[in-house]
Scaffold this motif. Structure first.
Motif, PDB file in Angstrom:
ATOM      1  N   MET A  94       0.820  -1.199   0.000  1.00  0.00           N
ATOM      2  CA  MET A  94       0.000   0.000   0.000  1.00  0.00           C
ATOM      3  C   MET A  94       0.863   1.260   0.000  1.00  0.00           C
ATOM      4  O   MET A  94       0.576   2.205  -0.698  1.00  0.00           O
ATOM      5  CB  MET A  94      -0.923  -0.029   1.221  1.00  0.00           C
ATOM      6  N   ARG A  95       1.917   1.274   0.805  1.00  0.00           N
ATOM      7  CA  ARG A  95       2.793   2.450   0.874  1.00  0.00           C
ATOM      8  C   ARG A  95       3.431   2.711  -0.492  1.00  0.00           C
ATOM      9  O   ARG A  95       3.640   3.863  -0.865  1.00  0.00           O
ATOM     10  CB  ARG A  95       3.857   2.232   1.961  1.00  0.00           C
ATOM     11  N   LYS A  96       3.724   1.654  -1.206  1.00  0.00           N
ATOM     12  CA  LYS A  96       4.341   1.798  -2.528  1.00  0.00           C
ATOM     13  C   LYS A  96       3.428   2.613  -3.443  1.00  0.00           C
ATOM     14  O   LYS A  96       3.880   3.538  -4.117  1.00  0.00           O
ATOM     15  CB  LYS A  96       4.613   0.420  -3.136  1.00  0.00           C
ATOM     16  N   ILE A  97       2.165   2.305  -3.453  1.00  0.00           N
ATOM     17  CA  ILE A  97       1.205   3.008  -4.302  1.00  0.00           C
ATOM     18  C   ILE A  97       1.077   4.465  -3.868  1.00  0.00           C
ATOM     19  O   ILE A  97       1.031   5.373  -4.701  1.00  0.00           O
ATOM     20  CB  ILE A  97      -0.164   2.297  -4.288  1.00  0.00           C
ATOM     21  N   GLN A  98       1.054   4.698  -2.555  1.00  0.00           N
ATOM     22  CA  GLN A  98       0.963   6.064  -2.042  1.00  0.00           C
ATOM     23  C   GLN A  98       2.177   6.881  -2.456  1.00  0.00           C
ATOM     24  O   GLN A  98       2.044   8.037  -2.871  1.00  0.00           O
ATOM     25  CB  GLN A  98       0.838   6.057  -0.518  1.00  0.00           C
ATOM     26  N   LEU A  99       3.356   6.297  -2.318  1.00  0.00           N
ATOM     27  CA  LEU A  99       4.576   6.993  -2.723  1.00  0.00           C
ATOM     28  C   LEU A  99       4.546   7.341  -4.206  1.00  0.00           C
ATOM     29  O   LEU A  99       4.881   8.456  -4.603  1.00  0.00           O
ATOM     30  CB  LEU A  99       5.808   6.141  -2.425  1.00  0.00           C
ATOM     31  N   LEU A 100       4.163   6.373  -5.021  1.00  0.00           N
ATOM     32  CA  LEU A 100       4.110   6.620  -6.462  1.00  0.00           C
ATOM     33  C   LEU A 100       3.130   7.732  -6.809  1.00  0.00           C
ATOM     34  O   LEU A 100       3.418   8.577  -7.663  1.00  0.00           O
ATOM     35  CB  LEU A 100       3.748   5.338  -7.209  1.00  0.00           C
ATOM     36  N   LYS A 101       1.991   7.765  -6.144  1.00  0.00           N
ATOM     37  CA  LYS A 101       1.005   8.816  -6.403  1.00  0.00           C
ATOM     38  C   LYS A 101       1.533  10.182  -5.996  1.00  0.00           C
ATOM     39  O   LYS A 101       1.352  11.162  -6.717  1.00  0.00           O
ATOM     40  CB  LYS A 101      -0.304   8.513  -5.671  1.00  0.00           C
ATOM     41  N   GLN A 102       2.193  10.253  -4.841  1.00  0.00           N
ATOM     42  CA  GLN A 102       2.749  11.525  -4.390  1.00  0.00           C
ATOM     43  C   GLN A 102       3.841  12.000  -5.345  1.00  0.00           C
ATOM     44  O   GLN A 102       3.896  13.180  -5.697  1.00  0.00           O
ATOM     45  CB  GLN A 102       3.318  11.391  -2.981  1.00  0.00           C
ATOM     46  N   ILE A 103       4.706  11.088  -5.752  1.00  0.00           N
ATOM     47  CA  ILE A 103       5.778  11.421  -6.687  1.00  0.00           C
ATOM     48  C   ILE A 103       5.182  11.918  -7.998  1.00  0.00           C
ATOM     49  O   ILE A 103       5.623  12.923  -8.554  1.00  0.00           O
ATOM     50  CB  ILE A 103       6.707  10.211  -6.909  1.00  0.00           C
TER      51      ILE A 103
END
Length: 51
Positions: A1-10
């Motif tokens: 889940m954190r991976k997806i959040q990071l990608l969205k923020q980036i």
């Protein structure tokens, strides 16, 4: 889940920083620099965790 959040923020921050409309937002140079630093930190975190 954190991976997806990071990608969205980036993605969002990168899109804003590379937008031709950035000047319309009337951000100060310091604010733009802070945004770039944040993008760098997010990218480094992603690389450390998932690459």
């Amino acid at each position: 889940m954190r991976k997806i959040q990071l990608l969205k923020q980036i993605e969002k921050l990168s899109s804003l920083l590379h937008s031709h409309d950035l000047t319309e937002f009337d951000f100060s140079a310091a604010t733009i620099n802070e945004m770039r630093q944040k993008l760098d930190r997010l990218t480094e975190e992603y690389i450390e965790c998932y690459c």
